[in-house]
Design an enzyme around this catalytic site. Structure first.
Site, short mmCIF file in Angstrom:
data_model
loop_
_atom_site.label_atom_id
_atom_site.label_comp_id
_atom_site.label_asym_id
_atom_site.label_seq_id
_atom_site.Cartn_x
_atom_site.Cartn_y
_atom_site.Cartn_z
N HIS A 128 42.06 40.71 50.61
CA HIS A 128 42.07 40.89 52.06
C HIS A 128 40.67 41.15 52.63
CE1 HIS A 128 42.62 45.32 51.11
NE2 HIS A 128 41.75 45.40 52.10
N ASP A 160 46.07 41.39 45.33
CA ASP A 160 44.97 41.72 46.23
C ASP A 160 43.63 41.74 45.51
OD1 ASP A 160 43.72 42.24 48.58
OD2 ASP A 160 44.62 44.21 48.93
N SER A 227 37.91 49.40 50.57
CA SER A 227 38.65 48.31 49.95
C SER A 227 37.75 47.43 49.10
CB SER A 227 39.32 47.44 51.02
OG SER A 227 40.54 47.99 51.42
#
Length: 404
Positions: A128, A160, A227
């Site tokens: 993402h 992910d 992230s």
């Protein structure tokens, strides 16, 4: 330090007792000590014994002793190395050794973190983080400020993960991936990343849980921008790729999630073996087909907060039963608010029942284009009994009826 005083009079005796209590050696060699005589506290430092009250004299001497006495708590003398507790030294060593291999990634409007995992510039991050990258190109900045262009090699939306190749001929510092047996609940963990754009930020915690699908749970603080960054063990090895936080009404609960190094190693191996395609911005086939069981409030820890859609709290409307639902219906997914792409599907939710998957895009509602999450939310807040969703998947559109 010495003190030369006489024993003449009570003041001299009391003064000597005071100095002895404070560790000062006393030489009594002046029996003719009188008021006005001088007292040698240390070489070059004298004080006149006047006719002041004793408490004032003692106060003065106390100040002098404080100035001329070495105590245990003090600054480290110049030239000597600072000492730290054992746990502090572990933190320092992990950060010192690992941070040069942690990078900040800018892909389109998204900013996240990543880990260099090979000396030739292979970078591991979240899918993402690079999803909005134009043409699969991202900008990568190292801890020393050096910038590189990076090409997205492949992505794995189900776990992910994304792999980036930096365009450089330099040999770069890199992180090793931990072996699976080195990932244990209770071990100390370290997260390094760029929360809110603050690159090189370290937080610590423990590995709190390993989910059935292998995802790691930690109490190390993660925030938007973490992230894709590494979750490390005390040897500085990567045990996970940070990807999400558990949010409660928009706030950070202190619970974070990471894809384990075991899954990441399999993904990297598949890319290197050519088993995952290499388009301009590839979306790899999911490595697992079973839907992942995640809560609806789990949000990727990047600056563009996805919207958490709570599961539908349906209440049966049996004759004489409980009445209508007390809150508007919800699908049970986590959406990227900018693209309307589903990022997570809650197990047992309406979305899971009708077959929605991560990566699906909500295109239209009852034939009208969905331009934002607000369009969807406003319609659901009207308590519809059913809707027709237009869903995009693999460059195809499908119309799905959803009954609430």
């Amino acid at each position: 330090m010495c003190c030369e005083v006489g024993t003449g009079g009570p003041y001299g005796q009391q003064l000597c007792q005071f100095l002895k209590l404070h560790g000062t050696s006393t030489a009594i060699n002046r029996p003719d000590f009188r008021l006005g005589d001088r007292i040698t506290i240390s070489p070059g430092l004298e004080v006149e014994y006047s006719a002041m009250k004793l408490k004032h004299s003692l106060l003065c001497l106390t100040s002098l002793l404080l100035v001329n006495t070495t105590y245990g708590v003090m600054a480290t003398p110049p030239g000597l190395a600072a000492t730290f507790r054992a746990d502090e030294q572990v933190n320092i060593n992990v950060y010192r050794n690992a941070s040069p291999a942690v990078v900040t990634i800018i892909g389109g409007n998204n900013t996240g973190s990543g880990s260099i995992i090979s000396p030739d510039g292979l970078v591991l991050t979240n899918e993402h983080v690079v999803r909005m990258a134009r043409g699969g190109m991202v900008s990568v900045q190292t801890s020393n400020g050096q910038r590189y262009n990076g090409q997205v090699l492949a992505t794995d939306a189900a776990n992910d993960l994304a792999l980036i190749q930096l365009r450089t001929h330099e040999r770069l510092p890199y992180l090793r991936l931990a072996a699976s047996e080195g990932i244990q609940v209770g071990q100390q963990v370290f997260a390094i990343g760029s929360p809110f754009g603050l690159s090189g930020t370290l937080t610590t915690g423990i590995l709190s849980r390993i989910a059935n699908n292998g995802d790691l749970q930690t109490d190390a603080v993660l925030n938007p921008g973490n992230s894709g960054g590494p979750l490390l063990n005390s040897q500085g090895e990567l045990i996970g790729v940070n990807k999400a936080i558990l949010a409660n009404q928009g706030g950070n609960t202190g619970i974070g999630f990471a894809t384990s190094a075991t899954v990441a190693r399999q993904f990297v191996a598949q890319v290197q073996q050519g088993r995952i395609a290499n388009p301009a911005i590839a979306t790899a086939p999911p490595m697992t087909t079973a839907p992942r069981s995640v809560g609806p409030q789990i949000q990727p820890a990047i600056p563009r907060p996805p919207v958490a859609i709570a599961p539908i709290p349906r209440v049966p409307n049996y004759p004489g039963g409980y009445g209508a639902a007390t809150s508007p219906p919800r699908l049970g997914v986590v959406l990227n608010a900018a693209t309307m792409v589903i990022e997570q599907v809650r197990q047992g939710s309406i979305a899971a029942t009708i077959g929605l998957r991560p990566g699906d895009q909500l295109v239209a509602l009852n034939g009208r284009p969905l331009r934002s999450f607000a369009d969807l939310e406003q319609h659901l807040n009207r308590y519809p009994s059913s809707v027709i969703l237009t869903v995009g998947r693999n460059q195809r559109l499908a119309h799905v009826r959803v009954d609430f």
